[in-house]
Design an enzyme around this catalytic site. Structure first.
Site, PDB file in Angstrom:
ATOM      1  N   SER A 116      18.992  16.123  51.925  1.00  0.00           N
ATOM      2  CA  SER A 116      19.108  15.693  53.315  1.00  0.00           C
ATOM      3  C   SER A 116      20.230  14.714  53.506  1.00  0.00           C
ATOM      4  CB  SER A 116      17.703  14.643  53.451  1.00  0.00           C
ATOM      5  OG  SER A 116      17.776  14.471  54.955  1.00  0.00           O
ATOM      6  N   GLU A 213      21.162  23.840  56.074  1.00  0.00           N
ATOM      7  CA  GLU A 213      19.762  23.448  56.659  1.00  0.00           C
ATOM      8  C   GLU A 213      19.642  22.190  57.413  1.00  0.00           C
ATOM      9  OE1 GLU A 213      17.491  20.647  55.775  1.00  0.00           O
ATOM     10  OE2 GLU A 213      19.260  19.785  54.581  1.00  0.00           O
ATOM     11  N   HIS A 278      14.161  20.921  54.332  1.00  0.00           N
ATOM     12  CA  HIS A 278      12.981  20.387  54.706  1.00  0.00           C
ATOM     13  C   HIS A 278      11.744  21.087  54.877  1.00  0.00           C
ATOM     14  CE1 HIS A 278      16.383  17.488  55.423  1.00  0.00           C
ATOM     15  NE2 HIS A 278      15.624  16.468  55.453  1.00  0.00           N
TER      16      HIS A 278
END
Length: 308
Positions: A116, A213, A278
């Site tokens: 992330s 992502e 995620h």
């Protein structure tokens, strides 16, 4: 292929450090995550400021100086074999100008694990240290504490990396067919766009395999980020693209349409929904290692383990 140096794998008895370069860390998840790490036979040290909060900015764990100091101290400690990040959120990019990169380089290769927002650190570690790194679930998150398959995939990557060299899942989708070999690079889409033009951004490898992502970004925002990367030449040398999860990013068919509309003309293999990022049961994927993406077979195969 210009793959990066790979740190050594973990062994029972090794020491790892947990740091919080980004958002504030929930104590209950941290405690549970630390217990899992210790159950793997690891000795765990926790950064001095991991449980702190920034005095004014509630979205940060401690001040920039304190978070950077924890990271620096952990990396430069000769007893530490790997640095594991507690959680993402936001804030890693704020640390990069506070890091003594020559000192980190002198400390030797070590594992960096996180995902992330930690994409900013992955890029900087590649740029300044020339190291491969591990993009996977973080210690003080539900994705690590409560998701046993995701946690086990990370454990195997860290301890038995040759056992997880093929990444696939039933929901993976061939968006554009073909097969290509290259070095993996990328991570979280919005962070990659935010790193463009900074001195810490790593230049994409020749014929690399781009990994992308994101989470909680509307399709038009995904469009903006991908367009920014396209205009900056980030995909110019890409040989293939692997797309991970797009949780809470709008209807999947709309996200798919955005990606194909923007990336389809590149004429390279594209594989979607590869289950990194995620999502439940997320795969851990290494950045900076040689791999082969086979969009027709719907799998990404690492040509070398993530760690030596």
């Amino acid at each position: 292929m210009c793959e990066r140096r790979r740190p050594r794998r973990l062994r029972p008895g090794d020491t790892v450090a947990v740091v919080a370069p980004a958002g504030p860390v929930p104590d209950d998840l941290l405690d549970a995550g630390l217990a899992h790490l210790e159950s793997w036979g690891l000795r765990v040290v926790v950064g001095k400021h991991v449980r702190r909060r920034h005095p004014r900015l509630g979205y940060l764990a401690a001040t920039d100086a304190d978070r950077a100091a924890d990271l620096q101290q952990a990396w430069c400690d000769p007893a530490v074999a790997g640095v594991l990040c507690a959680r993402g959120g936001y804030g890693s990019m704020r640390l990069l100008d506070r890091i003594d990169w020559p000192a980190m380089a002198a400390a030797g290769p070590k594992i960096l694990a996180g995902s992330s927002d930690l994409t900013a650190l992955h890029d900087a570690v590649a740029r300044h240290l020339g190291l491969a790194s591990v993009f996977g679930p973080m210690t003080a998150t539900q994705a690590f504490v409560e998701d046993a398959p995701a946690r086990e995939h990370l454990r195997r990557t860290l301890f038995e990396p040759e056992s997880v060299t093929t990444l696939e899942q039933p929901a993976a989708e061939t968006l554009l067919p073909g097969r290509a070999r290259g070095v993996t690079y990328g991570g979280n889409l919005s962070l990659l766009a935010g790193m463009l033009g900074t001195p810490d951004a790593q230049a994409p490898p020749e014929r690399g395999i781009a990994l992308l992502e994101d989470v909680t970004e509307e399709p038009y925002r995904l469009d903006r980020f991908v367009t920014q990367l396209l205009r900056a030449g980030w995909f110019d040398r890409a040989g293939a693209i692997a797309l991970g999860s797009w949780t809470d990013c709008g209807p999947p068919e709309q996200v798919r349409a955005v990606m194909l509309d923007l990336l389809g003309d590149l004429g390279i293999p594209i594989l979607g929904e590869l289950a990194f990022g995620h999502c439940a049961g997320q795969h851990t994927v290494p950045l900076g290692v040689a791999a082969e993406l086979d969009a027709d077979a719907r799998q990404l195969t690492l040509l070398q383990p993530a760690l030596v």
